[in-house]
Enzyme design. Structure first.
Site, PDB file in Angstrom:
ATOM      1  N   ARG A 119       0.833  -1.210   0.000  1.00  0.00           N
ATOM      2  CA  ARG A 119       0.000   0.000   0.000  1.00  0.00           C
ATOM      3  C   ARG A 119       0.864   1.255   0.000  1.00  0.00           C
ATOM      4  NH1 ARG A 119      -3.823  -0.372   4.802  1.00  0.00           N
ATOM      5  NH2 ARG A 119      -4.652   1.560   3.968  1.00  0.00           N
ATOM      6  N   GLN A 167      -9.817  10.179   7.606  1.00  0.00           N
ATOM      7  CA  GLN A 167      -9.563   8.804   8.056  1.00  0.00           C
ATOM      8  C   GLN A 167      -8.492   8.173   7.177  1.00  0.00           C
ATOM      9  OE1 GLN A 167     -13.779   6.930   8.868  1.00  0.00           O
ATOM     10  NE2 GLN A 167     -13.992   8.769   7.631  1.00  0.00           N
ATOM     11  N   VAL A 220      -5.015   7.239   5.633  1.00  0.00           N
ATOM     12  CA  VAL A 220      -3.646   7.147   6.141  1.00  0.00           C
ATOM     13  C   VAL A 220      -2.637   7.497   5.050  1.00  0.00           C
ATOM     14  CG1 VAL A 220      -4.254   5.481   7.933  1.00  0.00           C
ATOM     15  CG2 VAL A 220      -3.543   4.634   5.685  1.00  0.00           C
ATOM     16  N   HIS A 248      -6.844   8.315  11.781  1.00  0.00           N
ATOM     17  CA  HIS A 248      -6.456   6.896  11.800  1.00  0.00           C
ATOM     18  C   HIS A 248      -4.957   6.701  11.555  1.00  0.00           C
ATOM     19  CE1 HIS A 248     -10.876   5.498  10.916  1.00  0.00           C
ATOM     20  NE2 HIS A 248     -10.700   5.922  12.144  1.00  0.00           N
ATOM     21  N   CYS A 283       7.275   1.671  17.248  1.00  0.00           N
ATOM     22  CA  CYS A 283       7.503   0.515  18.113  1.00  0.00           C
ATOM     23  C   CYS A 283       6.410   0.451  19.171  1.00  0.00           C
ATOM     24  CB  CYS A 283       8.884   0.632  18.781  1.00  0.00           C
ATOM     25  SG  CYS A 283       9.178  -0.714  19.943  1.00  0.00           S
ATOM     26  N   CYS A 294      13.035  -2.333  16.145  1.00  0.00           N
ATOM     27  CA  CYS A 294      13.234  -1.046  16.811  1.00  0.00           C
ATOM     28  C   CYS A 294      14.721  -0.856  17.130  1.00  0.00           C
ATOM     29  CB  CYS A 294      12.420  -1.004  18.102  1.00  0.00           C
ATOM     30  SG  CYS A 294      12.676   0.508  19.032  1.00  0.00           S
ATOM     31  N   CYS A 308      14.904  -0.718  21.304  1.00  0.00           N
ATOM     32  CA  CYS A 308      14.630  -1.861  22.196  1.00  0.00           C
ATOM     33  C   CYS A 308      14.633  -3.206  21.475  1.00  0.00           C
ATOM     34  CB  CYS A 308      13.299  -1.658  22.921  1.00  0.00           C
ATOM     35  SG  CYS A 308      11.854  -1.886  21.867  1.00  0.00           S
ATOM     36  N   ALA A 313     -16.342  12.329  -5.682  1.00  0.00           N
ATOM     37  CA  ALA A 313     -15.713  13.462  -4.997  1.00  0.00           C
ATOM     38  C   ALA A 313     -14.907  14.310  -5.968  1.00  0.00           C
ATOM     39  CB  ALA A 313     -14.826  12.945  -3.872  1.00  0.00           C
TER      40      ALA A 313
HETATM   41  P1  OAD Z   1     -14.798   2.964   3.165  1.00  0.00           P
HETATM   42  O1  OAD Z   1     -14.116   2.109   2.164  1.00  0.00           O
HETATM   43  O2  OAD Z   1     -15.559   2.313   4.264  1.00  0.00           O
HETATM   44  O3  OAD Z   1     -15.826   3.913   2.427  1.00  0.00           O
HETATM   45  C1  OAD Z   1     -15.539   4.565   1.218  1.00  0.00           C
HETATM   46  C2  OAD Z   1     -16.788   5.324   0.849  1.00  0.00           C
HETATM   47  O4  OAD Z   1     -16.495   6.145  -0.273  1.00  0.00           O
HETATM   48  C3  OAD Z   1     -17.969   4.434   0.437  1.00  0.00           C
HETATM   49  O5  OAD Z   1     -19.113   4.851   1.162  1.00  0.00           O
HETATM   50  C4  OAD Z   1     -18.135   4.673  -1.057  1.00  0.00           C
HETATM   51  O6  OAD Z   1     -19.502   4.674  -1.450  1.00  0.00           O
HETATM   52  C5  OAD Z   1     -17.539   6.044  -1.216  1.00  0.00           C
HETATM   53  N1  OAD Z   1     -16.876   6.295  -2.510  1.00  0.00           N
HETATM   54  C6  OAD Z   1     -16.161   5.447  -3.262  1.00  0.00           C
HETATM   55  N2  OAD Z   1     -15.647   6.079  -4.319  1.00  0.00           N
HETATM   56  C7  OAD Z   1     -16.037   7.376  -4.227  1.00  0.00           C
HETATM   57  C8  OAD Z   1     -15.809   8.534  -5.008  1.00  0.00           C
HETATM   58  N3  OAD Z   1     -15.060   8.496  -6.114  1.00  0.00           N
HETATM   59  N4  OAD Z   1     -16.371   9.700  -4.602  1.00  0.00           N
HETATM   60  C9  OAD Z   1     -17.135   9.754  -3.480  1.00  0.00           C
HETATM   61  N5  OAD Z   1     -17.372   8.687  -2.703  1.00  0.00           N
HETATM   62  C10 OAD Z   1     -16.829   7.518  -3.057  1.00  0.00           C
HETATM   63  O7  OAD Z   1     -13.701   3.972   3.725  1.00  0.00           O
HETATM   64  P2  OAD Z   1     -13.727   4.831   5.045  1.00  0.00           P
HETATM   65  O8  OAD Z   1     -15.113   5.280   5.361  1.00  0.00           O
HETATM   66  O9  OAD Z   1     -12.673   5.834   4.908  1.00  0.00           O
HETATM   67  O10 OAD Z   1      -9.664   1.962   8.982  1.00  0.00           O
HETATM   68  O11 OAD Z   1     -13.287   3.751   6.104  1.00  0.00           O
HETATM   69  C11 OAD Z   1     -13.011   4.143   7.408  1.00  0.00           C
HETATM   70  C12 OAD Z   1     -11.975   3.251   7.994  1.00  0.00           C
HETATM   71  O12 OAD Z   1     -12.354   1.879   7.883  1.00  0.00           O
HETATM   72  C13 OAD Z   1     -10.639   3.313   7.310  1.00  0.00           C
HETATM   73  O13 OAD Z   1      -9.878   4.379   7.785  1.00  0.00           O
HETATM   74  C14 OAD Z   1     -10.050   1.987   7.612  1.00  0.00           C
HETATM   75  C15 OAD Z   1     -11.243   1.113   7.383  1.00  0.00           C
HETATM   76  O14 OAD Z   1     -11.259  -0.117   7.988  1.00  0.00           O
HETATM   77  C16 OAD Z   1      -8.766   1.071   9.403  1.00  0.00           C
HETATM   78  O15 OAD Z   1      -8.058   0.437   8.632  1.00  0.00           O
HETATM   79  C17 OAD Z   1      -8.706   0.963  10.878  1.00  0.00           C
END
Ligand code: OAD
Length: 259
Positions: A63, A94, A96, A114, A122, A154, A157, A240
């Site tokens: 990634r 959210q 990264v 996030h 570490c 690390c 440690c 978007a």
């Molecule tokens: P998601 O993958 O859950 O959601 C992405 C959203 O973007 C979906 O609702 C899609 O419908 C929408 N989408 C996709 N393409 C789009 C576009 N071109 N324009 C507008 N909308 C679009 O991602 P997050 O909500 O960011 O955390 O997920 C939140 C967290 O869950 C992440 O940070 C990650 C994940 O598990 C961890 O890894 C802890």
């Protein structure tokens, strides 16, 4: 000219830069067959890391590489313009990846709630390597990373280091929560934009709704309905990258009605 603006973004904002989402169409978690490589419990939990750190690092390195090779899209650039136009502005992402920063949002106006995929830290002693995320160092960083051992150790440690992101079951960084809470507490927002997120976490809905309480607009930009949709004052069912440049332009002209 907008007075106070809060923008909350998720993986959908980076989708048009070629970065897969999690729960959107084709997302990592969405099409998962049990036992596949993209099991969030194996890839994004402390338990998954303890069980198989090689597997976790392999996914995060892939990634990192994909993100380094990607470019900010018009959605990132429109949010950066808004960050400069608004009198007070905060972006809570959210994501990264570093595409908001490379798209031009000043670091002091942004919270990566996030974490940051380029940070290596570490869990034992807390040492944190911020990575060399700037674009001028990108090739160097990539070459170096490819030569590195699969699991970084690390230097302080000797423990196994992990990516600097928040995994399922982990707490958000208190200092980052405080930045968001302070922004919300210091006055109502006239505009809250939530773009490209499934709003799967309660705090995302809570921040968006509280920040827009009163006269504030709450615009959701998403291809699909989400748990946030019913709170929004406007729904933009468009990508978007195609809608945000137009919306930011309209806000700059004070023309909210044309959204
Ligand atoms: P998601 O993958 O859950 O959601 C992405 C959203 O973007 C979906 O609702 C899609 O419908 C929408 N989408 C996709 N393409 C789009 C576009 N071109 N324009 C507008 N909308 C679009 O991602 P997050 O909500 O960011 O955390 O997920 C939140 C967290 O869950 C992440 O940070 C990650 C994940 O598990 C961890 O890894 C802890």
């Amino acid at each position: 000219m907008m007075d106070r603006v809060l923008v909350i973004t998720g993986a959908g904002v980076s989708a048009e830069s070629g970065i897969p989402t999690f729960r959107g169409k084709g997302g990592y978690w969405r099409n998962r067959q049990s036992g596949s490589d993209f099991d969030p419990m194996k890839l994004a939990t402390p338990e998954g890391f303890a069980e198989n750190p090689e597997r976790v690092w392999e996914w995060y390195r892939a990634r990192r590489k994909q993100i380094r090779e990607a470019q900010p899209n018009p959605a990132h650039r429109a949010i950066a313009r808004l960050s400069i136009q608004a009198r007070e502005f905060l972006l809570v992402t959210q994501n990264v990846d570093d595409l908001h920063a490379r798209g031009g949002v000043p670091v002091e106006k942004m919270v990566q709630i996030h974490g940051n995929i380029f940070v290596t830290r570490c869990p034992g002693c807390g040492l944190s390597d911020p990575g060399r995320g700037s674009s001028s160092d990108r090739n160097f960083e990539q070459e170096q990373e490819e030569e590195e051992e699969m699991i970084p150790r690390c230097p302080e440690c000797g423990g196994l280091m992990r990516p600097g992101v928040v995994w399922f079951g982990e707490q958000l960084d208190r200092r980052k929560i405080d930045i968001v809470e302070d922004f919300i507490a210091s006055g109502p927002c006239d505009m809250v934009i939530v773009a490209g997120t499934t709003a799967a976490f309660g705090y995302i809905i809570d921040w968006a709704v509280r920040a827009s309480t009163g006269e504030g607009e709450l615009i959701e930009i998403n291809l699909e309905e989400t748990p946030l949709s019913r709170f929004a004052t406007r729904l933009v069912r468009e990508s978007a990258a195609s809608s945000l440049p137009r919306i930011v332009e309209a806000l700059a002209c004070g023309d909210v009605s044309s959204l």
